[in-house]
Design an enzyme around this catalytic site. Sequence first.
Site, PDB file in Angstrom:
ATOM      1  N   CYS A 124      48.651  40.734  16.240  1.00 37.40           N
ATOM      2  CA  CYS A 124      48.412  41.019  16.514  1.00 37.40           C
ATOM      3  C   CYS A 124      48.116  42.826  15.995  1.00 37.40           C
ATOM      4  O   CYS A 124      47.476  43.749  15.258  1.00 37.40           O
ATOM      5  CB  CYS A 124      47.228  40.458  17.445  1.00 37.40           C
ATOM      6  SG  CYS A 124      46.693  39.240  18.109  1.00 37.40           S
ATOM      7  N   HIS A 266      41.517  46.524  19.123  1.00 33.98           N
ATOM      8  CA  HIS A 266      41.962  45.163  19.232  1.00 33.98           C
ATOM      9  C   HIS A 266      41.362  44.262  19.321  1.00 33.98           C
ATOM     10  O   HIS A 266      40.859  44.293  20.466  1.00 33.98           O
ATOM     11  CB  HIS A 266      43.367  44.940  18.828  1.00 33.98           C
ATOM     12  CG  HIS A 266      43.272  43.401  18.812  1.00 33.98           C
ATOM     13  ND1 HIS A 266      43.531  43.004  17.446  1.00 33.98           N
ATOM     14  CD2 HIS A 266      44.080  42.115  19.606  1.00 33.98           C
ATOM     15  CE1 HIS A 266      43.330  40.949  18.218  1.00 33.98           C
ATOM     16  NE2 HIS A 266      44.283  41.150  19.395  1.00 33.98           N
ATOM     17  N   ASN A 296      38.325  36.931  18.206  1.00 35.21           N
ATOM     18  CA  ASN A 296      39.714  37.378  17.451  1.00 35.21           C
ATOM     19  C   ASN A 296      39.911  37.685  16.583  1.00 35.21           C
ATOM     20  O   ASN A 296      40.670  35.902  16.482  1.00 35.21           O
ATOM     21  CB  ASN A 296      40.611  37.396  19.186  1.00 35.21           C
ATOM     22  CG  ASN A 296      41.922  38.099  18.920  1.00 35.21           C
ATOM     23  OD1 ASN A 296      42.369  38.438  18.128  1.00 35.21           O
ATOM     24  ND2 ASN A 296      42.535  38.048  19.446  1.00 35.21           N
TER      25      ASN A 296
HETATM   26  O1  UT7 Z   1      45.454  38.851  20.342  1.00 35.16           O
HETATM   27  C1  UT7 Z   1      46.256  38.957  21.528  1.00 35.16           C
HETATM   28  C2  UT7 Z   1      45.775  36.814  22.085  1.00 35.16           C
HETATM   29  N1  UT7 Z   1      45.214  36.870  23.256  1.00 35.16           N
HETATM   30  C3  UT7 Z   1      44.152  36.934  23.658  1.00 35.16           C
HETATM   31  O2  UT7 Z   1      43.344  37.035  22.769  1.00 35.16           O
HETATM   32  C4  UT7 Z   1      44.573  36.004  24.992  1.00 35.16           C
HETATM   33  C5  UT7 Z   1      43.313  37.308  26.278  1.00 35.16           C
HETATM   34  N2  UT7 Z   1      43.624  36.772  27.546  1.00 35.16           N
HETATM   35  C6  UT7 Z   1      42.051  36.294  27.572  1.00 35.16           C
HETATM   36  O3  UT7 Z   1      41.274  36.586  26.356  1.00 35.16           O
HETATM   37  C7  UT7 Z   1      41.433  35.063  28.439  1.00 35.16           C
HETATM   38  O4  UT7 Z   1      42.399  34.597  29.189  1.00 35.16           O
HETATM   39  C8  UT7 Z   1      40.589  33.487  28.386  1.00 35.16           C
HETATM   40  C9  UT7 Z   1      39.340  33.870  27.504  1.00 35.16           C
HETATM   41  C10 UT7 Z   1      41.760  32.991  27.586  1.00 35.16           C
HETATM   42  C11 UT7 Z   1      40.557  33.094  29.841  1.00 35.16           C
HETATM   43  O5  UT7 Z   1      39.815  33.788  30.733  1.00 35.16           O
HETATM   44  P1  UT7 Z   1      40.025  33.876  32.204  1.00 35.16           P
HETATM   45  O6  UT7 Z   1      38.938  34.802  32.717  1.00 35.16           O
HETATM   46  O7  UT7 Z   1      41.290  35.131  31.967  1.00 35.16           O
HETATM   47  O8  UT7 Z   1      40.078  32.083  32.341  1.00 35.16           O
HETATM   48  P2  UT7 Z   1      41.524  31.268  33.017  1.00 35.16           P
HETATM   49  O9  UT7 Z   1      42.715  31.267  32.045  1.00 35.16           O
HETATM   50  O10 UT7 Z   1      41.880  32.548  34.261  1.00 35.16           O
HETATM   51  O11 UT7 Z   1      40.575  30.861  33.071  1.00 35.16           O
HETATM   52  C12 UT7 Z   1      39.978  30.261  34.352  1.00 35.16           C
HETATM   53  C13 UT7 Z   1      39.530  28.686  34.097  1.00 35.16           C
HETATM   54  C14 UT7 Z   1      40.397  28.029  34.741  1.00 35.16           C
HETATM   55  O12 UT7 Z   1      39.408  26.815  35.275  1.00 35.16           O
HETATM   56  P3  UT7 Z   1      39.852  26.421  37.558  1.00 35.16           P
HETATM   57  O13 UT7 Z   1      41.503  26.012  37.283  1.00 35.16           O
HETATM   58  O14 UT7 Z   1      39.201  27.503  37.514  1.00 35.16           O
HETATM   59  O15 UT7 Z   1      39.248  24.813  37.505  1.00 35.16           O
HETATM   60  C15 UT7 Z   1      40.026  27.277  32.674  1.00 35.16           C
HETATM   61  O16 UT7 Z   1      40.794  25.317  33.268  1.00 35.16           O
HETATM   62  O17 UT7 Z   1      38.769  28.549  33.114  1.00 35.16           O
HETATM   63  C16 UT7 Z   1      38.628  26.936  32.767  1.00 35.16           C
HETATM   64  N3  UT7 Z   1      38.590  27.598  31.248  1.00 35.16           N
HETATM   65  C17 UT7 Z   1      37.511  27.497  30.194  1.00 35.16           C
HETATM   66  N4  UT7 Z   1      36.439  26.895  30.438  1.00 35.16           N
HETATM   67  C18 UT7 Z   1      35.683  26.656  30.100  1.00 35.16           C
HETATM   68  C19 UT7 Z   1      39.516  27.987  30.071  1.00 35.16           C
HETATM   69  N5  UT7 Z   1      39.223  28.002  29.192  1.00 35.16           N
HETATM   70  C20 UT7 Z   1      38.335  27.514  28.747  1.00 35.16           C
HETATM   71  C21 UT7 Z   1      36.483  27.305  28.163  1.00 35.16           C
HETATM   72  N6  UT7 Z   1      35.137  26.696  28.174  1.00 35.16           N
HETATM   73  N7  UT7 Z   1      37.155  27.325  27.072  1.00 35.16           N
END
Ligand code: UT7
Length: 339
Positions: A124, A266, A296
């Site tokens: 990225c 980005h 993204n």
């Molecule tokens: O260009 C670089 C590429 N990388 C990125 O862009 C990633 C940067 N990171 C992020 O944007 C965020 O970390 C995410 C959007 C990927 C995730 O958001 P988060 O607030 O960090 O959520 P999390 O990973 O801490 O997950 C929280 C909960 C989990 O459930 P439990 O374990 O709390 O029960 C996940 O399983 O949300 C759940 N979850 C979802 N729920 C509904 C993860 N993805 C989803 C989803 N829909 N799509």
Amino acid sequence: MAVASFRGLGRTKRAAFTGTGAYLPARRMTNADLERMVDTSDAWIVQRTGIRERRIAAPEEATSDMALHAARAALADASLRAEDLDAIVVATMLGDRLVPSTAALVQAALGAPHAAAFDVGAACTGFVYALAVGASCVKSGLFRNVLVIGSECNSRIVDWTDRNTCILFGDGAGAAVLAAADGGEGSDILDVELGCDGAKAGLITIEAGGTRLPATPDTAAGGRHLLRMNGREVFKFAVNIMCHMLVDMCRRNGIALDDIALCIPHQVNYRVIEACCERVPLPLGRFYLNIDRCGNTSAASIPIALDEAVRAGRLARGDLVCILGFGAGMTWGSALVRW
Ligand code: UT7
């Protein structure tokens, strides 16, 4: 960490931005579409990422096709003929093929016989790395006109069964023309910072398909050619590095945060940008955002946002612009631009 100040080179050519262009595929994939594919909801995606829809390339569209559209738009904007290009640099995570480079395919399709052509791979952050390479070539006098492109077909490497990643990414391309200009105070790339912390390479990776784990029917069946990511760690890394780059860029160049007319980050996640604004601090309105519409798009996200900002009249000639990128590697890169 490598910090490069072009100002240290003494009197050089300016690397002036003379044109920008962008391309988004026609197909829109909304959060409602994703609700039908994985266990997620529009509310979760909007609240956690700010994304409402993203564009998806048509089956016959590949990385070079999107790059070509953006390239033609940028050349038209710069009133430059393809024959007058000295180099084409394409930033991408995944080209049409492993060999040859996507830049070579764009060079042929564009009709730019005098242009050197090569790809830059920094995920990225790729567009910022490519800008730094292009600007160096222009400032040193090696090339007069360089076309820098970011193009990504993320939909081909996303695991559409993995809700942690598939909601984030979109496809598209953006491009900018850098042209050599003499002295003075006009448009220029004033300063860049490029960095990498390879020890964190495991945070975002595609495991198979390279020389470590060549493609086999088993790797394909196991989905090992698809993107895997530790979202939470990437999120933390992103906030820290974006803040560092912005503050350090101002410090090194003796300017105040308030002197920056617009930041082009980005488009990683609305919450990353929001957290960065709070911490620095800088008003959110000083950042150009299109993540709600584009998601993204990896190396394409900055040039698409830049082109949109130009078309929207958000940039005036002479404005200071700070470009902020980061990505797999883990890599990062920023550029201070006089528009
Ligand atoms: O260009 C670089 C590429 N990388 C990125 O862009 C990633 C940067 N990171 C992020 O944007 C965020 O970390 C995410 C959007 C990927 C995730 O958001 P988060 O607030 O960090 O959520 P999390 O990973 O801490 O997950 C929280 C909960 C989990 O459930 P439990 O374990 O709390 O029960 C996940 O399983 O949300 C759940 N979850 C979802 N729920 C509904 C993860 N993805 C989803 C989803 N829909 N799509």
